[in-house]
Design a protein around this motif. Structure first.
Motif, PDB file in Angstrom:
ATOM      1  N   GLN A   1       7.575  -6.180  -5.745  1.00 13.21           N
ATOM      2  CA  GLN A   1       8.589  -5.231  -6.198  1.00 13.21           C
ATOM      3  C   GLN A   1       7.932  -3.860  -6.309  1.00 13.21           C
ATOM      4  OE1 GLN A   1      11.981  -5.634  -6.846  1.00 13.21           O
ATOM      5  NE2 GLN A   1      11.951  -3.402  -7.039  1.00 13.21           N
ATOM      6  N   MET A   2       8.468  -2.901  -5.573  1.00 11.41           N
ATOM      7  CA  MET A   2       7.882  -1.561  -5.537  1.00 11.41           C
ATOM      8  C   MET A   2       8.886  -0.577  -6.110  1.00 11.41           C
ATOM      9  SD  MET A   2       6.082  -1.665  -1.770  1.00 11.41           S
ATOM     10  CE  MET A   2       7.641  -1.701  -0.913  1.00 11.41           C
TER      11      MET A   2
ATOM     12  N   THR B   1      -2.718 -11.804 -12.065  1.00 10.16           N
ATOM     13  CA  THR B   1      -2.413 -10.823 -11.036  1.00 10.16           C
ATOM     14  C   THR B   1      -3.387  -9.659 -11.129  1.00 10.16           C
ATOM     15  OG1 THR B   1      -0.806  -9.773 -12.513  1.00 10.16           O
ATOM     16  CG2 THR B   1       0.029 -11.430 -10.972  1.00 10.16           C
ATOM     17  N   TYR B   2      -3.591  -9.026  -9.996  1.00 11.64           N
ATOM     18  CA  TYR B   2      -4.541  -7.926  -9.905  1.00 11.64           C
ATOM     19  C   TYR B   2      -3.899  -6.817  -9.079  1.00 11.64           C
ATOM     20  CZ  TYR B   2      -7.284 -12.044 -11.040  1.00 11.64           C
ATOM     21  OH  TYR B   2      -7.729 -13.200 -11.632  1.00 11.64           O
ATOM     22  N   TYR B   3      -4.144  -5.570  -9.469  1.00  9.22           N
ATOM     23  CA  TYR B   3      -3.503  -4.436  -8.816  1.00  9.22           C
ATOM     24  C   TYR B   3      -4.505  -3.338  -8.497  1.00  9.22           C
ATOM     25  CZ  TYR B   3       0.894  -6.481 -10.409  1.00  9.22           C
ATOM     26  OH  TYR B   3       1.953  -7.324 -10.624  1.00  9.22           O
ATOM     27  N   ALA B   4      -4.241  -2.652  -7.391  1.00 11.68           N
ATOM     28  CA  ALA B   4      -4.970  -1.424  -7.114  1.00 11.68           C
ATOM     29  C   ALA B   4      -4.526  -0.360  -8.116  1.00 11.68           C
ATOM     30  CB  ALA B   4      -4.677  -0.963  -5.687  1.00 11.68           C
ATOM     31  N   ASP B   5      -5.440   0.513  -8.481  1.00 13.59           N
ATOM     32  CA  ASP B   5      -5.118   1.551  -9.464  1.00 13.59           C
ATOM     33  C   ASP B   5      -3.942   2.415  -9.012  1.00 13.59           C
ATOM     34  OD1 ASP B   5      -8.577   2.190 -10.467  1.00 13.59           O
ATOM     35  OD2 ASP B   5      -7.132   0.686 -11.127  1.00 13.59           O
ATOM     36  N   SER B   6      -3.827   2.616  -7.707  1.00 16.55           N
ATOM     37  CA  SER B   6      -2.798   3.517  -7.183  1.00 16.55           C
ATOM     38  C   SER B   6      -1.380   2.984  -7.369  1.00 16.55           C
ATOM     39  CB  SER B   6      -3.043   3.776  -5.690  1.00 16.55           C
ATOM     40  OG  SER B   6      -3.036   2.557  -4.973  1.00 16.55           O
ATOM     41  N   VAL B   7      -1.239   1.677  -7.650  1.00 18.26           N
ATOM     42  CA  VAL B   7       0.104   1.103  -7.772  1.00 18.26           C
ATOM     43  C   VAL B   7       0.378   0.516  -9.148  1.00 18.26           C
ATOM     44  CG1 VAL B   7       0.089   0.591  -5.298  1.00 18.26           C
ATOM     45  CG2 VAL B   7      -0.464  -1.224  -6.945  1.00 18.26           C
ATOM     46  N   LYS B   8      -0.611   0.509 -10.015  1.00 22.81           N
ATOM     47  CA  LYS B   8      -0.424  -0.059 -11.354  1.00 22.81           C
ATOM     48  C   LYS B   8       0.709   0.644 -12.079  1.00 22.81           C
ATOM     49  CE  LYS B   8      -5.049  -1.832 -12.364  1.00 22.81           C
ATOM     50  NZ  LYS B   8      -6.303  -1.615 -13.127  1.00 22.81           N
ATOM     51  N   GLY B   9       1.559  -0.151 -12.683  1.00 20.75           N
ATOM     52  CA  GLY B   9       2.697   0.388 -13.413  1.00 20.75           C
ATOM     53  C   GLY B   9       3.908   0.655 -12.546  1.00 20.75           C
ATOM     54  N   ARG B  10       3.741   0.601 -11.226  1.00 23.50           N
ATOM     55  CA  ARG B  10       4.865   0.839 -10.317  1.00 23.50           C
ATOM     56  C   ARG B  10       5.213  -0.394  -9.501  1.00 23.50           C
ATOM     57  NH1 ARG B  10       4.418   4.354  -6.237  1.00 23.50           N
ATOM     58  NH2 ARG B  10       2.182   4.043  -5.947  1.00 23.50           N
TER      59      ARG B  10
ATOM     60  N   ARG C   1      -7.300  -0.590   6.058  1.00 22.30           N
ATOM     61  CA  ARG C   1      -6.424  -1.464   5.280  1.00 22.30           C
ATOM     62  C   ARG C   1      -6.920  -1.496   3.832  1.00 22.30           C
ATOM     63  NH1 ARG C   1      -4.434  -6.979   7.963  1.00 22.30           N
ATOM     64  NH2 ARG C   1      -3.977  -5.373   9.520  1.00 22.30           N
ATOM     65  N   GLU C   2      -5.982  -1.386   2.897  1.00 21.14           N
ATOM     66  CA  GLU C   2      -6.366  -1.373   1.486  1.00 21.14           C
ATOM     67  C   GLU C   2      -5.550  -2.402   0.705  1.00 21.14           C
ATOM     68  OE1 GLU C   2      -5.562   2.371  -0.363  1.00 21.14           O
ATOM     69  OE2 GLU C   2      -3.414   2.288   0.035  1.00 21.14           O
ATOM     70  N   ALA C   3      -6.154  -2.861  -0.361  1.00 25.20           N
ATOM     71  CA  ALA C   3      -5.478  -3.846  -1.205  1.00 25.20           C
ATOM     72  C   ALA C   3      -4.407  -3.181  -2.049  1.00 25.20           C
ATOM     73  CB  ALA C   3      -6.489  -4.528  -2.104  1.00 25.20           C
ATOM     74  N   VAL C   4      -3.331  -3.910  -2.255  1.00 28.33           N
ATOM     75  CA  VAL C   4      -2.256  -3.459  -3.138  1.00 28.33           C
ATOM     76  C   VAL C   4      -2.241  -4.337  -4.392  1.00 28.33           C
ATOM     77  CG1 VAL C   4       0.224  -3.145  -3.399  1.00 28.33           C
ATOM     78  CG2 VAL C   4      -0.887  -2.609  -1.210  1.00 28.33           C
ATOM     79  N   ALA C   5      -2.139  -5.649  -4.194  1.00 28.60           N
ATOM     80  CA  ALA C   5      -2.086  -6.567  -5.326  1.00 28.60           C
ATOM     81  C   ALA C   5      -2.373  -7.978  -4.847  1.00 28.60           C
ATOM     82  CB  ALA C   5      -0.709  -6.525  -5.994  1.00 28.60           C
ATOM     83  N   THR C   6      -2.951  -8.797  -5.723  1.00 29.28           N
ATOM     84  CA  THR C   6      -3.167 -10.201  -5.417  1.00 29.28           C
ATOM     85  C   THR C   6      -2.772 -11.051  -6.619  1.00 29.28           C
ATOM     86  OG1 THR C   6      -5.471 -10.110  -6.172  1.00 29.28           O
ATOM     87  CG2 THR C   6      -5.078  -9.765  -3.812  1.00 29.28           C
ATOM     88  N   VAL C   7      -2.538 -12.334  -6.340  1.00 27.50           N
ATOM     89  CA  VAL C   7      -2.208 -13.289  -7.390  1.00 27.50           C
ATOM     90  C   VAL C   7      -2.900 -14.606  -7.094  1.00 27.50           C
ATOM     91  CG1 VAL C   7      -0.048 -13.946  -6.228  1.00 27.50           C
ATOM     92  CG2 VAL C   7      -0.343 -14.428  -8.661  1.00 27.50           C
TER      93      VAL C   7
END
Length: 127
Positions: free
Chosen positions: A82-83, A58-67, A45-51
């Motif tokens: 929102q993806m 807000t905080y984002y995993a590098d793999s989803v930043k900007g998307r 299991r990996e993190a995507v984003a938290t608030v």
């Protein structure tokens, strides 16, 4: 009784968009950290984003930043993800999580620090 219920998953072509929702109940919003995590078959299991719900960072995993964008509607007690520009590698079961954490712990996006989890919603981006 605390509860998290996710919805909004589905199958979408690469480049498409989806919005996940997480309806929360039973929580006090003081020092509450909420987030999205995902788990693909055979992977951890990996993190995507938290608030951090009180103050909003807000905080984002590098793999989803900007998307991906995490947001909250406090009036509806609902968390969103929102993806956009989805990729095949985004295919996974997505889970909503929550716990009373310090902001620094929220920023760390460590799954083991969250006590409360939803049942998950599947997102599939076919190759």
């Amino acid at each position: 009784r605390v509860q998290l219920v996710e919805s909004g998953g589905g199958s979408v072509q690469a480049g498409g968009s989806l919005r996940l929702s997480c309806a929360a109940s039973g929580f006090l919003y003081q020092r509450l950290c909420m987030g999205w995590f995902r788990q693909a078959p055979g992977k951890e299991r990996e993190a995507v984003a938290t608030v951090y719900t009180v103050s909003g960072p807000t905080y984002y995993a590098d793999s989803v930043k900007g998307r991906f964008t995490i947001s909250q509607d406090n009036a509806k007690n609902t968390l969103y993800l929102q993806m956009n520009s989805l990729k095949t590698e985004d295919t996974a079961m997505y889970y909503c999580a929550a716990d009373y954490l310090a902001q620094r712990s929220c920023a760390s996006m460590v799954a083991g620090r969250f006590s409360y989890w939803g049942q998950g919603t599947q997102v599939t981006v076919p190759s």
